[in-house]
Design a protein around this motif. Structure first.
Motif, PDB file in Angstrom:
ATOM      1  N   LYS A 267       0.815  -1.221   0.000  1.00 29.63           N
ATOM      2  CA  LYS A 267       0.000   0.000   0.000  1.00 29.63           C
ATOM      3  C   LYS A 267       0.847   1.270   0.000  1.00 29.63           C
ATOM      4  N   LYS A 268       2.065   1.217   0.553  1.00 30.91           N
ATOM      5  CA  LYS A 268       2.867   2.434   0.713  1.00 30.91           C
ATOM      6  C   LYS A 268       4.220   2.343   0.027  1.00 30.91           C
ATOM      7  N   ARG A 269       4.966   1.268   0.298  1.00 28.44           N
ATOM      8  CA  ARG A 269       6.288   1.200  -0.305  1.00 28.44           C
ATOM      9  C   ARG A 269       6.815  -0.227  -0.372  1.00 28.44           C
ATOM     10  N   ILE A 270       7.665  -0.449  -1.358  1.00 30.75           N
ATOM     11  CA  ILE A 270       8.387  -1.710  -1.534  1.00 30.75           C
ATOM     12  C   ILE A 270       9.852  -1.339  -1.751  1.00 30.75           C
ATOM     13  N   TRP A 271      10.699  -1.704  -0.820  1.00 30.69           N
ATOM     14  CA  TRP A 271      12.126  -1.453  -0.952  1.00 30.69           C
ATOM     15  C   TRP A 271      12.841  -2.801  -1.055  1.00 30.69           C
ATOM     16  N   ILE A 272      13.557  -2.985  -2.140  1.00 32.25           N
ATOM     17  CA  ILE A 272      14.222  -4.256  -2.422  1.00 32.25           C
ATOM     18  C   ILE A 272      15.729  -4.052  -2.441  1.00 32.25           C
ATOM     19  N   GLN A 273      16.446  -4.911  -1.730  1.00 29.97           N
ATOM     20  CA  GLN A 273      17.901  -4.994  -1.828  1.00 29.97           C
ATOM     21  C   GLN A 273      18.220  -6.390  -2.343  1.00 29.97           C
ATOM     22  N   ASN A 274      18.838  -6.469  -3.519  1.00 30.19           N
ATOM     23  CA  ASN A 274      19.109  -7.785  -4.087  1.00 30.19           C
ATOM     24  C   ASN A 274      20.276  -7.704  -5.066  1.00 30.19           C
ATOM     25  N   PRO A 275      21.179  -8.681  -5.014  1.00 28.46           N
ATOM     26  CA  PRO A 275      22.368  -8.614  -5.878  1.00 28.46           C
ATOM     27  C   PRO A 275      22.104  -9.000  -7.323  1.00 28.46           C
ATOM     28  N   TYR A 276      21.057  -9.795  -7.569  1.00 27.81           N
ATOM     29  CA  TYR A 276      20.799 -10.300  -8.920  1.00 27.81           C
ATOM     30  C   TYR A 276      19.324 -10.052  -9.220  1.00 27.81           C
ATOM     31  N   PHE A 277      19.047  -8.897  -9.780  1.00 34.87           N
ATOM     32  CA  PHE A 277      17.665  -8.441  -9.952  1.00 34.87           C
ATOM     33  C   PHE A 277      17.280  -8.543 -11.424  1.00 34.87           C
ATOM     34  N   ILE A 278      16.570  -9.642 -11.767  1.00 38.52           N
ATOM     35  CA  ILE A 278      16.105  -9.854 -13.136  1.00 38.52           C
ATOM     36  C   ILE A 278      14.633 -10.283 -13.066  1.00 38.52           C
ATOM     37  N   PRO A 279      13.738  -9.341 -12.787  1.00 38.94           N
ATOM     38  CA  PRO A 279      12.325  -9.706 -12.634  1.00 38.94           C
ATOM     39  C   PRO A 279      11.704 -10.142 -13.956  1.00 38.94           C
ATOM     40  N   GLU A 280      10.721 -11.031 -13.854  1.00 42.96           N
ATOM     41  CA  GLU A 280       9.980 -11.465 -15.022  1.00 42.96           C
ATOM     42  C   GLU A 280       9.012 -10.368 -15.461  1.00 42.96           C
ATOM     43  N   PRO A 281       8.558 -10.408 -16.730  1.00 43.16           N
ATOM     44  CA  PRO A 281       7.665  -9.351 -17.240  1.00 43.16           C
ATOM     45  C   PRO A 281       6.439  -9.116 -16.368  1.00 43.16           C
ATOM     46  N   GLU A 282       5.818 -10.203 -15.871  1.00 51.52           N
ATOM     47  CA  GLU A 282       4.620 -10.011 -15.058  1.00 51.52           C
ATOM     48  C   GLU A 282       4.943  -9.331 -13.726  1.00 51.52           C
ATOM     49  N   ALA A 283       6.146  -9.575 -13.190  1.00 47.89           N
ATOM     50  CA  ALA A 283       6.551  -8.900 -11.957  1.00 47.89           C
ATOM     51  C   ALA A 283       6.784  -7.414 -12.212  1.00 47.89           C
ATOM     52  N   ILE A 284       7.363  -7.098 -13.366  1.00 50.60           N
ATOM     53  CA  ILE A 284       7.569  -5.697 -13.730  1.00 50.60           C
ATOM     54  C   ILE A 284       6.225  -4.984 -13.855  1.00 50.60           C
ATOM     55  N   ASP A 285       5.268  -5.650 -14.491  1.00 48.56           N
ATOM     56  CA  ASP A 285       3.922  -5.068 -14.625  1.00 48.56           C
ATOM     57  C   ASP A 285       3.288  -4.856 -13.249  1.00 48.56           C
ATOM     58  N   ALA A 286       3.480  -5.846 -12.356  1.00 46.31           N
ATOM     59  CA  ALA A 286       2.910  -5.730 -11.014  1.00 46.31           C
ATOM     60  C   ALA A 286       3.542  -4.569 -10.250  1.00 46.31           C
ATOM     61  N   GLY A 316      20.089  -8.032 -16.236  1.00 42.56           N
ATOM     62  CA  GLY A 316      19.093  -7.204 -15.567  1.00 42.56           C
ATOM     63  C   GLY A 316      18.849  -5.891 -16.285  1.00 42.56           C
ATOM     64  N   HIS A 317      19.899  -5.355 -16.927  1.00 48.82           N
ATOM     65  CA  HIS A 317      19.762  -4.083 -17.635  1.00 48.82           C
ATOM     66  C   HIS A 317      18.726  -4.143 -18.759  1.00 48.82           C
ATOM     67  N   ARG A 318      18.497  -5.330 -19.261  1.00 52.19           N
ATOM     68  CA  ARG A 318      17.569  -5.473 -20.377  1.00 52.19           C
ATOM     69  C   ARG A 318      16.182  -4.918 -20.051  1.00 52.19           C
ATOM     70  N   ASN A 319      15.779  -5.005 -18.770  1.00 51.13           N
ATOM     71  CA  ASN A 319      14.434  -4.580 -18.384  1.00 51.13           C
ATOM     72  C   ASN A 319      14.399  -3.233 -17.666  1.00 51.13           C
ATOM     73  N   PHE A 320      15.549  -2.573 -17.559  1.00 48.16           N
ATOM     74  CA  PHE A 320      15.577  -1.319 -16.814  1.00 48.16           C
ATOM     75  C   PHE A 320      14.649  -0.264 -17.409  1.00 48.16           C
TER      76      PHE A 320
END
Length: 421
Positions: A267-286, A316-320
């Motif tokens: 509802k307010k915020r999502i803060w992610i710390q992760n060394p290998y960040f390659i989310p799937e398309p549906e996660a990016i949409d979410a 990971g840069h592919r989806n930036f």
């Protein structure tokens, strides 16, 4: 000539059939990222645990340990064990840290404690002959996960990426730390890494012990029970927790369901710390939908200059660009590897464990993430985010859209093999 062609054809068909069979064996359904839920995350802990095949456990206490200081606490508690030590990790390389921990295990084994060590066969192939000899002489029981063999052909790509330790069945450690000298120090330079692990006490320890049992039984068939392993655990605090670690057949692994679900209900915020960040398309949409709801979505990760695997960062840069257009704020830390796998939601719920935000962790590896409902814990973890983001570089859409063509090509090429990285 005809016989050769026939043999080649038959061989090709067999190989294609084997590849299809292996793919079918490992195939999992992806969860749909659409959840109709108006409740705050603090009210849906039971749902998060249930969806990830776990249970909310009340009455726990947790300490957060960063960087090399974590090992002082871990080894101190290993040396305090009275009955059993169960240790599981992915990466162990011979060095000062590995020998120090090995010595603690061996001393306890010689003192009559039951010491079991589960080590991934790929990540642990550089543990060193000296440490192996130490374990054998002292009576430490060491097993390797998914050794390279014909019988493991269908699961050779499946690795044990969990990092955990359970002592006397009464306290446990879970996080991202590996047994490599790069994890010593305090992330003060490009040689020493940053990481976060948890020291857990309370009834949640039974769940961590169950996680260890998962792969130990699978590799050895050995069962253990009794108070030395599963003692009665009274409440020691007021923190509710749950753990995601199960990877059922023909269904999405629990860690994937967990991480994707909380994106949909923030509802307010999502803060992610992760060394290998390659989310799937549906996660990016979410994430984009979360931004539209007014959620502050930020991701902190190492830059290629700080990563131990620049190819992963290129993937990971592919989806930036899509992430940036969706309103997600991206920060790259160039100074060293930020290896912590941390996610906080709305300043009250947190996930910490071994899980990277990529297909390998979400679909293939054996992982563990611990969900914690506690504002104090979330505040501490957000403080770690803020500490490193102060020296990070924020990626802006305007500059990113103008990146060189070669950089774009590298990203596309690396993304093609992202599930193998």
């Amino acid at each position: 000539m005809k016989n050769s062609r026939l043999l080649l054809l038959v061989g090709s068909v067999l190989m294609a059939g084997m590849a299809t069979a292996i793919w079918s064996l490992r195939r999992q359904k992806a969860p749909k990222l659409s959840i109709d839920c108006e409740s705050p995350i603090g009210d849906v802990m039971q749902s998060l645990a249930g969806l990830t095949l776990g249970t909310v456990v009340e009455g726990n206490a947790v300490d957060i340990h960063e960087n090399g200081a974590f090992f002082d606490v871990l080894i101190d508690r290993v040396r305090a064990a009275k009955h059993s030590i169960h240790f599981e990790t992915f990466l162990w390389k011979d060095g000062t840290l590995g020998r120090r921990l090995a010595q603690a295990f061996c001393d306890q084994a010689r003192a009559g404690r039951c010491v079991r060590v589960m080590l991934d066969h790929v990540g642990g192939d550089k543990i060193g002959d000296e440490v192996l000899a130490m374990f054998k002489e002292a009576g430490v029981t060491l097993r390797f996960f998914h050794k390279r063999s014909i019988q493991n052909l269908g699961v050779l790509n499946d690795r044990d990426h969990r990092k955990l330790c359970v002592i006397d069945g009464r306290e446990a450690f879970v996080g991202g730390h590996c047994i490599v000298d790069s994890w010593l120090g305090n992330a003060e330079d490009g040689v020493h890494f940053s990481d976060v692990s948890l020291h857990l006490r309370g009834p949640i320890v039974h769940t961590i012990q169950s996680t260890f049992c998962d792969n130990w039984i699978g590799e050895t068939g050995e069962l253990f029970m009794g108070d030395h392993f599963f003692p009665k655990l009274e409440p020691v605090g007021d923190i509710a927790m749950h753990a995601a670690f199960i990877k059922p057949s023909n269904s999405a692994p629990a860690v994937k369901v967990l991480h994707h679900s909380v994106i949909c209900i923030a509802k307010k915020r999502i803060w992610i710390q992760n060394p290998y960040f390659i989310p799937e398309p549906e996660a990016i949409d979410a994430m984009g939908e979360a931004v539209k709801r007014g959620v502050d979505v930020r991701v902190l990760m190492p830059a290629t200059s700080g990563s131990d695997s620049p190819m992963v960062q290129h993937a990971g840069h592919r989806n930036f660009e899509k992430l940036l257009r969706n309103g997600v704020r991206l920060f790259e830390y160039p100074h060293t590897l930020l290896h912590q796998k941390v996610m906080t939601v709305d300043g009250e719920w947190s996930a910490v464990g071994s899980t990277n935000f990529d297909d390998r962790s979400f679909e293939t590896n054996d992982e563990i993430s611990v969900g914690i409902l506690d504002r104090g814990v979330a505040t501490q973890l957000d403080g770690i985010f803020e500490k490193y983001v102060a020296r990070a570089h924020e990626i802006t859409l305007e500059k990113w859209a103008k990146r060189p063509l070669l950089h774009k090509a590298k990203a596309q090429a690396a993304y093609l093999i992202n599930e193998l990285l």
